[in-house]
Design a protein around this motif. Structure first.
Motif, mmCIF file in Angstrom:
data_model
loop_
_atom_site.group_PDB
_atom_site.id
_atom_site.type_symbol
_atom_site.label_atom_id
_atom_site.label_comp_id
_atom_site.label_asym_id
_atom_site.label_seq_id
_atom_site.Cartn_x
_atom_site.Cartn_y
_atom_site.Cartn_z
ATOM 1 N N LEU A 207 57.953 -50.519 -26.700
ATOM 2 C CA LEU A 207 58.107 -51.907 -26.261
ATOM 3 C C LEU A 207 58.012 -52.013 -24.746
ATOM 4 O O LEU A 207 57.356 -52.927 -24.213
ATOM 5 N N GLY B 186 57.418 -55.379 -22.898
ATOM 6 C CA GLY B 186 58.539 -56.070 -23.514
ATOM 7 C C GLY B 186 59.814 -55.910 -22.722
ATOM 8 O O GLY B 186 59.907 -55.083 -21.809
ATOM 9 N N GLU B 187 60.826 -56.684 -23.084
ATOM 10 C CA GLU B 187 62.095 -56.683 -22.364
ATOM 11 C C GLU B 187 63.211 -56.120 -23.223
ATOM 12 O O GLU B 187 63.150 -56.134 -24.460
ATOM 13 N N SER C 274 66.123 -57.321 -23.783
ATOM 14 C CA SER C 274 66.776 -58.319 -24.630
ATOM 15 C C SER C 274 66.085 -58.443 -25.983
ATOM 16 O O SER C 274 66.740 -58.661 -27.008
ATOM 17 N N MET C 275 64.764 -58.303 -25.997
ATOM 18 C CA MET C 275 64.036 -58.343 -27.253
ATOM 19 C C MET C 275 64.370 -57.117 -28.094
ATOM 20 O O MET C 275 64.542 -57.207 -29.322
ATOM 21 N N GLN D 23 67.555 -57.233 -30.165
ATOM 22 C CA GLN D 23 67.472 -58.061 -31.365
ATOM 23 C C GLN D 23 66.969 -57.253 -32.549
ATOM 24 O O GLN D 23 67.316 -57.540 -33.697
ATOM 25 N N TRP D 24 66.144 -56.247 -32.274
ATOM 26 C CA TRP D 24 65.588 -55.401 -33.337
ATOM 27 C C TRP D 24 66.513 -54.247 -33.685
ATOM 28 O O TRP D 24 66.577 -53.826 -34.843
#
Length: 348
Positions: free
Chosen positions: A99, A104-105, A107-108, A111-112
């Motif tokens: 990611l 990607g960040e 924070s994302m 969530q996963w």
């Protein structure tokens, strides 16, 4: 044709032909799903194409790449030794790198992966990996994690090969595209895994032994289902059923002609009670489904099912081998009595 494991995806995508897999598929047994010890007994595995085969092929494919990051990832998988928590940590970190490499960040990512650690999130502050290398490492480590995590009921109900096969197929696609492996070499590697998973005999048993051998192999599959063991092997110096094994977590004599070896993700405490059940009257039957079954009487508690089943299997093996050799003395060399000298040779 029921194409197994990663080949399900590769055939679907036209990267491996079904003709190339025809002989391999014919050699595989009919599909049967059994419970594994993954997720405290909630996981499943396939007896036709165990998840461990896809994980093994993921290792074989990763070894075709020469990047130092891939070599380190292989060493990390080996050091995890199949332990689900360690493999999940590796897969989680590898996915964080993928990611981050894609911009990607953190924070994302949280969530996963709800169990993301501070070290996982620190990946997003480090120099990003090359996306190709990050994907290779993630495919390898996710494949091993998913193999340890087991199939879910969702996959079993739909006959799907599961996430382990998907991750291995992703690695195979890249290796094929970069010409680091050919389709024929990949199928050959699968062949070798299948051959190693088949019964071993130092001397060829007589045709009269076929029915008994099939019953013993089915009994081992039943014990895996009942106990959640990841491996169940009957063996001596001269044979191994259903296949040879590289180590075990628990071993007990199954009569004078065989050892019973069990492998677990984590050794359960009930194994200490198996010997006590060996001295009790336990009943087994060879059911219409042509497999070993333990018959629990009213006096048997449900929590005793696993140790009682293993003890019953030992009794079943002892009677089966002794009766067969008495009726067919030509197979004495195939199923000889175990003595100290044999044990010394086997475990020296």
């Amino acid at each position: 044709m029921d194409v197994p494991g990663l080949f399900f995806f590769l055939v679907r995508d036209g990267l491996v032909t079904s003709e190339l897999l025809a002989e391999l598929c014919e050699r595989l047994p009919p599909e049967q799903y059994v419970r594994s010890s993954a997720r405290d007994g909630e996981g499943f595995d396939s007896t036709r194409w165990p998840l461990a085969r896809d994980a093994a092929l993921a290792t074989t494919l990763a070894e075709r790449f020469d990047e130092p990051e891939v070599a380190r990832a292989l060493a990390e998988v080996e050091a995890a030794a199949g332990a689900p928590p360690q493999l999940r940590a590796l897969a989680r970190r590898a996915n964080a790198r993928v990611l981050a490499a894609c911009g990607g960040e953190a924070s994302m990512f949280t969530q996963w992966w709800r169990d993301a650690t501070a070290d996982d999130l620190a990946v997003f502050a480090e120099p990003a990996w090359d996306t190709r290398v990050a994907d290779i490492v993630a495919a390898l480590q996710v494949a091993h994690h998913e193999a340890a995590d087991g199939l879910y009921a969702f996959h079993v109900h739909r006959g799907l090969p599961g996430p382990c096969a998907e991750a291995t197929a992703r690695l195979a696609r890249r290796a094929l595209a970069e010409k680091r492996v050919t389709a024929s070499e990949l199928v050959d590697a699968a062949w070798q895994l299948v051959i190693r998973s088949e019964p071993y005999f130092a001397a060829e048993p007589s045709p009269a032994a076929r029915g008994m051998i099939a019953a013993l192999v089915a009994a081992c599959a039943e014990i895996r289902r009942v106990t959640g063991a990841t491996g169940c092997t009957l063996m001596s110096e001269t044979f191994a059923l259903p296949s040879r094994t590289a180590g075990s977590d628990f071993m007990i004599l199954a009569g004078p002609r065989a050892l019973l070896l069990l492998k677990f993700t984590a050794l359960p405490v009930w194994t200490s009670r198996i010997s006590a059940f060996r001295s009790r009257p336990l009943f087994t039957r060879f059911a219409a489904a042509q497999r070993f079954e333990l018959v629990l009487g009213e006096h048997q508690r449900e929590e005793d099912r696993a140790p009682a089943a293993v003890a019953a299997l030992c009794f079943f093996v002892e009677l089966s081998l002794d009766a067969h050799v008495a009726a067919h003395p030509e197979d004495e060399a195939v199923f000889p009595l175990i003595d100290d000298a044999m044990l010394d040779r086997m475990f020296a």
